[in-house]
Structures are given as C-alpha cells and as structure tokens.
Motif scaffolding. Structure first.
Motif, PDB file in Angstrom:
ATOM      1  N   VAL A  90     -61.276  81.306 -46.923  1.00 57.37           N
ATOM      2  CA  VAL A  90     -62.408  82.090 -47.408  1.00 57.37           C
ATOM      3  C   VAL A  90     -63.405  82.202 -46.259  1.00 57.37           C
ATOM      4  CG1 VAL A  90     -64.348  82.111 -49.050  1.00 57.37           C
ATOM      5  CG2 VAL A  90     -62.065  81.384 -49.808  1.00 57.37           C
ATOM      6  N   GLY A  98     -66.564  79.491 -55.589  1.00 56.04           N
ATOM      7  CA  GLY A  98     -65.423  79.520 -56.503  1.00 56.04           C
ATOM      8  C   GLY A  98     -64.324  80.483 -56.096  1.00 56.04           C
ATOM      9  N   GLY A 100     -62.230  80.400 -53.436  1.00 57.97           N
ATOM     10  CA  GLY A 100     -60.992  79.704 -53.061  1.00 57.97           C
ATOM     11  C   GLY A 100     -60.214  79.239 -54.279  1.00 57.97           C
ATOM     12  N   THR A 101     -60.912  78.776 -55.290  1.00 59.07           N
ATOM     13  CA  THR A 101     -60.254  78.329 -56.519  1.00 59.07           C
ATOM     14  C   THR A 101     -59.595  79.505 -57.230  1.00 59.07           C
ATOM     15  OG1 THR A 101     -61.834  76.526 -56.760  1.00 59.07           O
ATOM     16  CG2 THR A 101     -60.616  77.188 -58.740  1.00 59.07           C
ATOM     17  N   LYS A 132     -58.819  68.393 -57.239  1.00 64.38           N
ATOM     18  CA  LYS A 132     -59.818  68.740 -58.259  1.00 64.38           C
ATOM     19  C   LYS A 132     -59.500  70.078 -58.926  1.00 64.38           C
ATOM     20  CE  LYS A 132     -64.700  69.747 -58.871  1.00 64.38           C
ATOM     21  NZ  LYS A 132     -65.968  70.058 -58.203  1.00 64.38           N
TER      22      LYS A 132
HETATM   23  C1  LIG Z   1     -60.593  75.379 -48.748  1.00 66.65           C
HETATM   24  C2  LIG Z   1     -61.303  76.710 -49.020  1.00 66.65           C
HETATM   25  C3  LIG Z   1     -60.267  77.850 -49.154  1.00 66.65           C
HETATM   26  C4  LIG Z   1     -62.053  76.581 -50.362  1.00 66.65           C
HETATM   27  O1  LIG Z   1     -62.662  77.841 -50.649  1.00 66.65           O
HETATM   28  P1  LIG Z   1     -64.049  77.910 -51.451  1.00 66.65           P
HETATM   29  O2  LIG Z   1     -64.223  79.310 -51.908  1.00 66.65           O
HETATM   30  O3  LIG Z   1     -65.145  77.333 -50.633  1.00 66.65           O
HETATM   31  O4  LIG Z   1     -63.732  76.918 -52.666  1.00 66.65           O
HETATM   32  P2  LIG Z   1     -64.467  76.854 -54.060  1.00 66.65           P
HETATM   33  O5  LIG Z   1     -65.841  77.444 -53.960  1.00 66.65           O
HETATM   34  O6  LIG Z   1     -63.568  77.426 -55.087  1.00 66.65           O
HETATM   35  O7  LIG Z   1     -64.583  75.260 -54.202  1.00 66.65           O
HETATM   36  C5  LIG Z   1     -64.445  74.630 -55.403  1.00 66.65           C
HETATM   37  C6  LIG Z   1     -64.755  73.162 -55.198  1.00 66.65           C
HETATM   38  O8  LIG Z   1     -63.961  72.581 -54.145  1.00 66.65           O
HETATM   39  C7  LIG Z   1     -64.818  71.945 -53.201  1.00 66.65           C
HETATM   40  N1  LIG Z   1     -64.311  72.125 -51.856  1.00 66.65           N
HETATM   41  C8  LIG Z   1     -64.271  73.282 -51.176  1.00 66.65           C
HETATM   42  N2  LIG Z   1     -63.750  73.077 -49.960  1.00 66.65           N
HETATM   43  C9  LIG Z   1     -63.462  71.755 -49.885  1.00 66.65           C
HETATM   44  C10 LIG Z   1     -62.919  70.948 -48.875  1.00 66.65           C
HETATM   45  N3  LIG Z   1     -62.595  71.449 -47.670  1.00 66.65           N
HETATM   46  N4  LIG Z   1     -62.738  69.618 -49.151  1.00 66.65           N
HETATM   47  C11 LIG Z   1     -63.078  69.107 -50.333  1.00 66.65           C
HETATM   48  N5  LIG Z   1     -63.614  69.833 -51.336  1.00 66.65           N
HETATM   49  C12 LIG Z   1     -63.798  71.150 -51.099  1.00 66.65           C
HETATM   50  C13 LIG Z   1     -66.157  72.625 -53.358  1.00 66.65           C
HETATM   51  O9  LIG Z   1     -67.201  71.762 -52.924  1.00 66.65           O
HETATM   52  C14 LIG Z   1     -66.190  72.892 -54.843  1.00 66.65           C
HETATM   53  O10 LIG Z   1     -66.569  71.727 -55.525  1.00 66.65           O
HETATM   54  P3  LIG Z   1     -67.730  71.756 -56.635  1.00 66.65           P
HETATM   55  O11 LIG Z   1     -67.216  72.676 -57.717  1.00 66.65           O
HETATM   56  O12 LIG Z   1     -67.857  70.327 -57.070  1.00 66.65           O
HETATM   57  O13 LIG Z   1     -68.926  72.286 -55.941  1.00 66.65           O
HETATM   58  C15 LIG Z   1     -62.352  77.049 -47.926  1.00 66.65           C
HETATM   59  O14 LIG Z   1     -63.214  75.929 -47.770  1.00 66.65           O
HETATM   60  C16 LIG Z   1     -61.742  77.388 -46.570  1.00 66.65           C
HETATM   61  O15 LIG Z   1     -61.473  78.560 -46.276  1.00 66.65           O
HETATM   62  N6  LIG Z   1     -61.537  76.365 -45.716  1.00 66.65           N
HETATM   63  C17 LIG Z   1     -60.991  76.601 -44.358  1.00 66.65           C
HETATM   64  C18 LIG Z   1     -59.532  76.936 -44.420  1.00 66.65           C
HETATM   65  C19 LIG Z   1     -58.725  75.833 -45.118  1.00 66.65           C
HETATM   66  O16 LIG Z   1     -58.922  74.642 -44.898  1.00 66.65           O
HETATM   67  N7  LIG Z   1     -57.758  76.278 -45.939  1.00 66.65           N
HETATM   68  C20 LIG Z   1     -56.869  75.379 -46.672  1.00 66.65           C
HETATM   69  C21 LIG Z   1     -55.623  75.132 -45.849  1.00 66.65           C
HETATM   70  S1  LIG Z   1     -54.448  74.124 -46.751  1.00 66.65           S
END
Ligand SMILES: CC(C)(COP(=O)(O)OP(=O)(O)OC[C@H]1O[C@@H](n2cnc3c(N)ncnc32)[C@H](O)[C@@H]1OP(=O)(O)O)[C@@H](O)C(=O)NCCC(=O)NCCS
Length: 158
Positions: A90, A98, A100-101, A132
């Motif tokens: 994202v 939300g 990514g979820t 989670k």
């Molecule tokens: C991982 C990723 C896709 C999540 O996308 P997002 O849109 O930020 O996620 P959401 O908003 O749906 O997050 C939902 C929950 O997860 C948590 N969360 C998000 N990223 C997290 C992470 N890296 N580690 C732990 N928890 C995380 C959020 O804090 C949130 O928790 P809350 O509801 O208690 O506030 C995004 O952080 C990203 O692009 N990261 C870099 C790329 C990456 O690591 N991809 C995964 C490769 S396996």
C-alpha cells in the motif's frame, strides 16, 4: 521471513470498509502497464516480476486499491507459487486505513472461490499484521522458504 498458513474454510467475513473513497477491484488487462510501473517504483523490480505473473493469469490474480483513478495499493495471489498470497503493498501515504486488509481479503476470498482450503502467505514480512487480519499462523521451518537471494545484475534505469 517465514511462510504463514491461512485456513480459508474458516475465513471470517471481511471487515467493513473504513475508507469509502477507495475501490478494491480485480485488475484488468489494460491496468498492466501503469500498475507494473507503480509497483516497480514503489516496491522494486522483484515484486514487479511477481505481479507480472499475476497479470498473466486468466482471470488476473492481482487486486487493486484505486483512489481517484490512481492505484494506491495492490495484492496478488498464485504468482510466485500456486496457493501463495503475495506480494502486496500500500502506498505509504495511505497505510493504516484498512486498505491492506481489504486487499488481503479480496485475494483470499478469490482463492477460496477457486477451491483452495488453505492459503500460504509467502515470505511474510509483517507477521503480526497477518495474524491479526486473518488468523494466519507461522509455518515452522519455512525460513528460508522458496525465496532465494535476488540476482544482482539488475540495472536501474534512469
Ligand atoms: C503490510 C501493509 C500492506 C498493510 O497495509 P495497510 O493498509 O497499512 O494495513 P491496514 O490499514 O489494513 O492495517 C490493519 C492493521 O494492521 C496493522 N499493521 C499494518 N502494517 C503492519 C505491520 N507492518 N506490522 C504489524 N502490524 C501492521 C495496522 O496497525 C492495523 O492495526 P490496527 O487496526 O490495530 O490499527 C503495508 O503496511 C505495506 O505496504 N507494507 C510494506 C510492504 C509489505 O511489507 N508488504 C507485505 C509483504 S509480505
């Protein structure tokens, strides 16, 4: 980074959307070029390659988060391995909303509808996020998994 296991047959309903301005939809063929360029610039050539495989499938196994006609997130399945979720990302300016979820659920529900009972999160970075969001559990002994050191002879353009 370990792989994680998701029980698709026990997948809970997707959480309600917190951002009505973002549409989650399956990528279309004509999205390929702008999406691959965005993925490469935001996340690197390795993820671009995996995403390209998702675009080569029919139906395409890449889902997009779109805001004001611009991609702000993506997620793939059945790209690097069959039955694998990922990669996903994202835009940093849109994280924590939300998106990514929602992308994760879109892919997992698609995999479930195609007959999978389980999905693997391949090389899961944010393990707590997956635990989670969908109750994913770490697969013991899966580090390193199928991923290997990227080739070094990539030449950055521009
Ligand atoms: C991982 C990723 C896709 C999540 O996308 P997002 O849109 O930020 O996620 P959401 O908003 O749906 O997050 C939902 C929950 O997860 C948590 N969360 C998000 N990223 C997290 C992470 N890296 N580690 C732990 N928890 C995380 C959020 O804090 C949130 O928790 P809350 O509801 O208690 O506030 C995004 O952080 C990203 O692009 N990261 C870099 C790329 C990456 O690591 N991809 C995964 C490769 S396996």
């Amino acid at each position: 980074m370990p792989d994680m296991l998701v029980r698709l047959y026990a997948l809970p309903p997707a959480p309600p959307s917190a951002d009505a301005g973002v549409e989650i939809r399956r990528a279309l063929a004509y999205d390929r070029q702008p999406v691959l360029r965005w993925v490469s610039e935001a996340f690197g050539p390795g993820w671009e390659g995996e995403c390209a495989v998702a675009f080569s499938r029919q139906p395409i196994t890449c889902f997009l988060a779109v805001r004001e006609d611009c991609v702000v997130g993506f997620a793939c399945h059945d790209a690097t391995c069959r039955g694998f979720f990922g990669p996903t990302g994202v835009d940093p300016s849109c994280r924590g909303l939300g998106i990514g979820t929602r992308l994760l659920y879109a892919c997992l529900e698609d995999m479930k509808s195609q007959g999978h009972a389980y999905a693997f999160i391949g090389g899961a970075g944010p393990v707590d996020f997956y635990a989670k969001a969908v109750g994913a559990t770490v697969v013991e002994g899966s580090t390193p998994g199928i991923y290997r050191t990227p080739l070094k002879n990539y030449v950055q353009e521009g």
